[in-house]
Design a protein around this motif. Sequence first.
Motif, PDB file in Angstrom:
ATOM      1  N   ARG A 191      -3.389   8.685   2.313  1.00  0.00           N
ATOM      2  CA  ARG A 191      -2.097   8.005   2.393  1.00  0.00           C
ATOM      3  C   ARG A 191      -1.216   8.593   3.495  1.00  0.00           C
ATOM      4  NH1 ARG A 191       1.548   5.134  -0.797  1.00  0.00           N
ATOM      5  NH2 ARG A 191      -0.007   4.827  -2.425  1.00  0.00           N
ATOM      6  N   GLU A 192      -1.263   9.929   3.685  1.00  0.00           N
ATOM      7  CA  GLU A 192      -0.361  10.528   4.665  1.00  0.00           C
ATOM      8  C   GLU A 192      -0.674  10.067   6.076  1.00  0.00           C
ATOM      9  OE1 GLU A 192      -3.474  13.733   3.557  1.00  0.00           O
ATOM     10  OE2 GLU A 192      -2.204  12.257   2.522  1.00  0.00           O
ATOM     11  N   VAL A 193      -1.947   9.730   6.360  1.00  0.00           N
ATOM     12  CA  VAL A 193      -2.298   9.233   7.689  1.00  0.00           C
ATOM     13  C   VAL A 193      -1.615   7.896   7.937  1.00  0.00           C
ATOM     14  CG1 VAL A 193      -4.206   8.443   9.133  1.00  0.00           C
ATOM     15  CG2 VAL A 193      -4.485  10.467   7.706  1.00  0.00           C
ATOM     16  N   VAL A 194      -1.685   7.009   6.960  1.00  0.00           N
ATOM     17  CA  VAL A 194      -1.078   5.691   7.092  1.00  0.00           C
ATOM     18  C   VAL A 194       0.445   5.791   7.090  1.00  0.00           C
ATOM     19  CG1 VAL A 194      -0.894   3.402   6.058  1.00  0.00           C
ATOM     20  CG2 VAL A 194      -3.076   4.630   6.016  1.00  0.00           C
ATOM     21  N   ASP A 195       0.985   6.589   6.172  1.00  0.00           N
ATOM     22  CA  ASP A 195       2.441   6.696   6.056  1.00  0.00           C
ATOM     23  C   ASP A 195       3.073   7.273   7.314  1.00  0.00           C
ATOM     24  OD1 ASP A 195       2.217   5.634   3.569  1.00  0.00           O
ATOM     25  OD2 ASP A 195       2.508   7.512   2.474  1.00  0.00           O
ATOM     26  N   SER A 196       2.421   8.269   7.936  1.00  0.00           N
ATOM     27  CA  SER A 196       2.982   8.846   9.166  1.00  0.00           C
ATOM     28  C   SER A 196       2.975   7.822  10.290  1.00  0.00           C
ATOM     29  CB  SER A 196       2.187  10.091   9.571  1.00  0.00           C
ATOM     30  OG  SER A 196       0.841   9.769   9.863  1.00  0.00           O
ATOM     31  N   LEU A 197       1.959   6.970  10.332  1.00  0.00           N
ATOM     32  CA  LEU A 197       1.898   5.922  11.343  1.00  0.00           C
ATOM     33  C   LEU A 197       3.012   4.900  11.130  1.00  0.00           C
ATOM     34  CD1 LEU A 197       0.214   4.973  13.753  1.00  0.00           C
ATOM     35  CD2 LEU A 197      -1.262   3.748  12.164  1.00  0.00           C
ATOM     36  N   TYR A 198       3.228   4.507   9.898  1.00  0.00           N
ATOM     37  CA  TYR A 198       4.309   3.566   9.598  1.00  0.00           C
ATOM     38  C   TYR A 198       5.677   4.179   9.918  1.00  0.00           C
ATOM     39  CZ  TYR A 198       1.750  -0.267   7.387  1.00  0.00           C
ATOM     40  OH  TYR A 198       0.951  -1.359   7.162  1.00  0.00           O
ATOM     41  N   SER A 199       5.855   5.456   9.598  1.00  0.00           N
ATOM     42  CA  SER A 199       7.141   6.107   9.862  1.00  0.00           C
ATOM     43  C   SER A 199       7.441   6.156  11.357  1.00  0.00           C
ATOM     44  CB  SER A 199       7.138   7.529   9.286  1.00  0.00           C
ATOM     45  OG  SER A 199       6.990   7.515   7.891  1.00  0.00           O
ATOM     46  N   ALA A 200       6.432   6.474  12.170  1.00  0.00           N
ATOM     47  CA  ALA A 200       6.639   6.541  13.619  1.00  0.00           C
ATOM     48  C   ALA A 200       7.013   5.168  14.176  1.00  0.00           C
ATOM     49  CB  ALA A 200       5.376   7.070  14.296  1.00  0.00           C
ATOM     50  N   MET A 201       6.400   4.102  13.669  1.00  0.00           N
ATOM     51  CA  MET A 201       6.712   2.763  14.150  1.00  0.00           C
ATOM     52  C   MET A 201       8.128   2.339  13.725  1.00  0.00           C
ATOM     53  SD  MET A 201       4.102   1.890  15.942  1.00  0.00           S
ATOM     54  CE  MET A 201       4.224   3.638  16.416  1.00  0.00           C
ATOM     55  N   GLN A 202       8.508   2.672  12.520  1.00  0.00           N
ATOM     56  CA  GLN A 202       9.852   2.310  12.052  1.00  0.00           C
ATOM     57  C   GLN A 202      10.931   3.004  12.858  1.00  0.00           C
ATOM     58  OE1 GLN A 202       9.710   3.249   7.891  1.00  0.00           O
ATOM     59  NE2 GLN A 202       8.438   1.467   7.365  1.00  0.00           N
ATOM     60  N   LYS A 203      10.682   4.237  13.300  1.00  0.00           N
ATOM     61  CA  LYS A 203      11.684   4.984  14.054  1.00  0.00           C
ATOM     62  C   LYS A 203      11.933   4.386  15.440  1.00  0.00           C
ATOM     63  CE  LYS A 203      12.175   9.415  13.902  1.00  0.00           C
ATOM     64  NZ  LYS A 203      13.424   9.509  13.142  1.00  0.00           N
ATOM     65  N   CYS A 204      10.954   3.654  15.953  1.00  0.00           N
ATOM     66  CA  CYS A 204      11.190   3.010  17.249  1.00  0.00           C
ATOM     67  C   CYS A 204      11.453   1.516  17.089  1.00  0.00           C
ATOM     68  CB  CYS A 204      10.035   3.267  18.218  1.00  0.00           C
ATOM     69  SG  CYS A 204       8.415   2.704  17.664  1.00  0.00           S
ATOM     70  N   GLY A 205      11.850   1.089  15.891  1.00  0.00           N
ATOM     71  CA  GLY A 205      12.304  -0.275  15.651  1.00  0.00           C
ATOM     72  C   GLY A 205      11.209  -1.304  15.548  1.00  0.00           C
ATOM     73  N   LEU A 206      10.007  -0.909  15.109  1.00  0.00           N
ATOM     74  CA  LEU A 206       8.898  -1.838  15.015  1.00  0.00           C
ATOM     75  C   LEU A 206       8.437  -1.982  13.563  1.00  0.00           C
ATOM     76  CD1 LEU A 206       6.790  -0.736  18.121  1.00  0.00           C
ATOM     77  CD2 LEU A 206       8.024  -2.899  17.855  1.00  0.00           C
ATOM     78  N   GLU A 207       8.045  -3.199  13.228  1.00  0.00           N
ATOM     79  CA  GLU A 207       7.457  -3.475  11.912  1.00  0.00           C
ATOM     80  C   GLU A 207       5.951  -3.620  12.083  1.00  0.00           C
ATOM     81  OE1 GLU A 207       7.421  -6.947   8.448  1.00  0.00           O
ATOM     82  OE2 GLU A 207       8.616  -7.182  10.281  1.00  0.00           O
ATOM     83  N   VAL A 208       5.190  -2.928  11.234  1.00  0.00           N
ATOM     84  CA  VAL A 208       3.733  -2.992  11.326  1.00  0.00           C
ATOM     85  C   VAL A 208       3.267  -4.340  10.788  1.00  0.00           C
ATOM     86  CG1 VAL A 208       1.557  -1.975  10.601  1.00  0.00           C
ATOM     87  CG2 VAL A 208       3.498  -0.496  11.144  1.00  0.00           C
ATOM     88  N   ALA A 209       2.681  -5.141  11.674  1.00  0.00           N
ATOM     89  CA  ALA A 209       2.201  -6.465  11.287  1.00  0.00           C
ATOM     90  C   ALA A 209       0.787  -6.413  10.746  1.00  0.00           C
ATOM     91  CB  ALA A 209       2.269  -7.412  12.483  1.00  0.00           C
ATOM     92  N   SER A 210      -0.045  -5.548  11.280  1.00  0.00           N
ATOM     93  CA  SER A 210      -1.411  -5.403  10.783  1.00  0.00           C
ATOM     94  C   SER A 210      -1.879  -3.985  11.058  1.00  0.00           C
ATOM     95  CB  SER A 210      -2.359  -6.422  11.436  1.00  0.00           C
ATOM     96  OG  SER A 210      -2.535  -6.135  12.809  1.00  0.00           O
ATOM     97  N   LEU A 211      -2.810  -3.553  10.247  1.00  0.00           N
ATOM     98  CA  LEU A 211      -3.324  -2.194  10.335  1.00  0.00           C
ATOM     99  C   LEU A 211      -4.837  -2.241  10.211  1.00  0.00           C
ATOM    100  CD1 LEU A 211      -2.930   0.939  10.271  1.00  0.00           C
ATOM    101  CD2 LEU A 211      -2.774   0.731   7.796  1.00  0.00           C
TER     102      LEU A 211
END
Length: 767
Positions: A191-211
């Motif tokens: 989970r931490e691998v995915v969560d860290s990726l989502y957190s980095a994208m949110q900080k630069c104003g992006l929503e993850v559309a697909s993973l």
Amino acid sequence: MQEENQAGLPATDSGEKIPPENYVFALDIGTRSVIGIVGLPRGERLEVCAVEIAEHEKRAMIDGQIEDIEQVSRVAGLVKSRLEARVGYPLKRVCVAAAGRALRTCEVHFELDLQSPQVITPEILCRLEAGAVQQAEQEFSPPFEEDSRSVFYLVGYSVSRYLLDNYPLASLLDHRGQQLAADVIATFLPREVVDSLYSAMQKCGLEVASLTLEPIAAMNAAIPQSLRLLNLALVDIGAGTSDIAVSKDGGVVGYTMATIAGDEITEALMREYLVDFPTAEKIKMKLGQEEDVSFQDILGLDQQVSMAELKEKVAPVLRRLAEEISQQILKANGEAPSAVFLVGGGSKLPGLCACVAELLELPPARVALGGRNFSTYLTKADPSLTTPEFATPLGIAVSSALNLISDSFTILLNGARAKLFRSNSLSVLDVLLMNGWRHDQMMGRSGKSLVFELDGENKVIYGEHPTLAKIQLNGKDASLSDTVRAGDSILFEPAQNGRDAALTLGEVIDLHSPGTVFLGGEEIALGLRAMVNGQPGTPEQAIHARDRVRTRPVSTLEQLLSFAGVPDGTPFLVNGDAVPPHTPLRPGDRIEPIKWEKSETSLPEETESLPKEPQSVFAPAEPVKPQTTAMQPDLADLLAQEAMRLAQKKAPEPQVPSTVGLLPEPPHTHSTEHAAEENPAPPQEQAPQPTTPPVLVILNGRAVRLDGKTDRSPYCLIDTLNLVDVDLTTPQGSIVLRVNGHEAGYLEPLKDGDEVEIYWDGQIRNS
């Protein structure tokens, strides 16, 4: 009002351009750099609009894993800004891939037993496969909290074998049976691998559309779907890791990773030539060129090294990288594949393809650089995009644009965009597992049963049934096996486990006491008493598994004395009266030990010569002599006649034993030698030693002890006639003689505890 801008895109009143609805923005966040691609789907191909690359200022990634979220978000934001400037519209959503470094793969065998043979439905099959996935995760996951989400996301799983009643089948659907089993290979991402990726994208104003996963993305770019019927391996060699994916029979069947990659070569050059990391990276990039390489070491000295020397220095490390890749391919595939494609920046190391082919025992032509198939998905060939290092970013973009992993394949789970690692043929079960929900949260479990022993018999108290999970698909009740399509919305409320069986002693048995009695001054409750594991129990005491409960009633005199541990045969009085042992007790009764009265059948001098018996807590040390009534001289004939009448009924011509104080005592003789040894006193003055033990009886309701006889004869009822308080001078009907409630004769033998009654049949008993 919207208006058209120069590029033909609509704009808002503020002039901000509105992006096309189907645009694709892919980011490949690597160990060394971040690569961004913006494109538009054009039928079955992708039109690449812009590409940007930015390197990390410092090591924010370790082996493909985000370590510094702030640094990664800053570089990703820089790439995003440059791309927005080039395409002319804002980028709000992004497609990303997680590194395969932390993938966990496990193979398990899972069994599901049905209550009875039945037709296997899709829902039953979901239960089987979900149970197998959870069992696989438990192989390397810490214990779950009951209401917690899983610490791993399911990337994918495949069933290698089904069994129904121990018979192998390719599919279980619609077959009939009771015992189901499946061999499953499941792959998870922490989970931490995915969560860290989502957190980095949110900080630069992006929503993850697909993973997706980096090896899957690279596979989508390098190996088209039409080639996956072949047994092929793809190796994405990055800076920190080498991700591996294997295809066979039309799908991707395995993922793994080699723990060494391009950085191993860089670090070897650093040590060999005393240069910093950036300089070593530049030297590595020139490997394969013909000319010599010039650089400056950390001491400020200029160096010039021939290409032959460089290849010789890195050869051992290159060999080790090839060995690790080959071993992991064999582990994931079970054997050497038909061919191997190498992609990623590290794949261009000279001699690597040949080394891998040698170790896998494949022809050299069967191990090649990937990239030739990239143009299959592009509207126009761009040589800069068909190099191996663009496999992952291009694979992410192509996968999204062509619905291999599509940003248009959006599924909402409880109102939020679900994390999906693939989009082909997804079920509700797949979506829930991919988003961290566990099998037991979907199915629930009954509460644990409680098994204990009650008076030697096993009792089972069953736990409560679970509250079933609530699953709705687009507002309608759904099942785990229902297929999910693009744009669907899933509402999921996890099942609630049933409560474990809980029980108190008071719920097992009625321990209510009707009152208390007093035993020797001690207050004791009447009613049912219980012992739990040998200890007294209370109504509020909890019953635990495997407890042993023993009950015993305390409602009669006999039960009370047994419960109190009084030795058998010890007589007691209830409220001053002698009663049978089975007499029921009432609240307030007082039970006292009998104060024994000594009969006058023993002579004083004999009593003094008897050995003293140990004192009991229920009897006084000194016996009390009963009052006796002397027999009248004219009563002898009456007793003799009655004795003759009763004796003829029971035992003809019995020999009547003598009793002290009633019939003459037979003389006792002793030899002179024996008397001299025993006592120096004259024989005629020596007290005779009793040879018959004392007898304790209840005579007309009063306890009497008959001391032992010296003539060895047993006590009979006739021995008690001189102890009754009955006026025999005035007969009042026939004499009544009873022992323990039945009619008896004068010669009826007496034993300890007998109840003796002697009275006229016209007179109320009087003790």
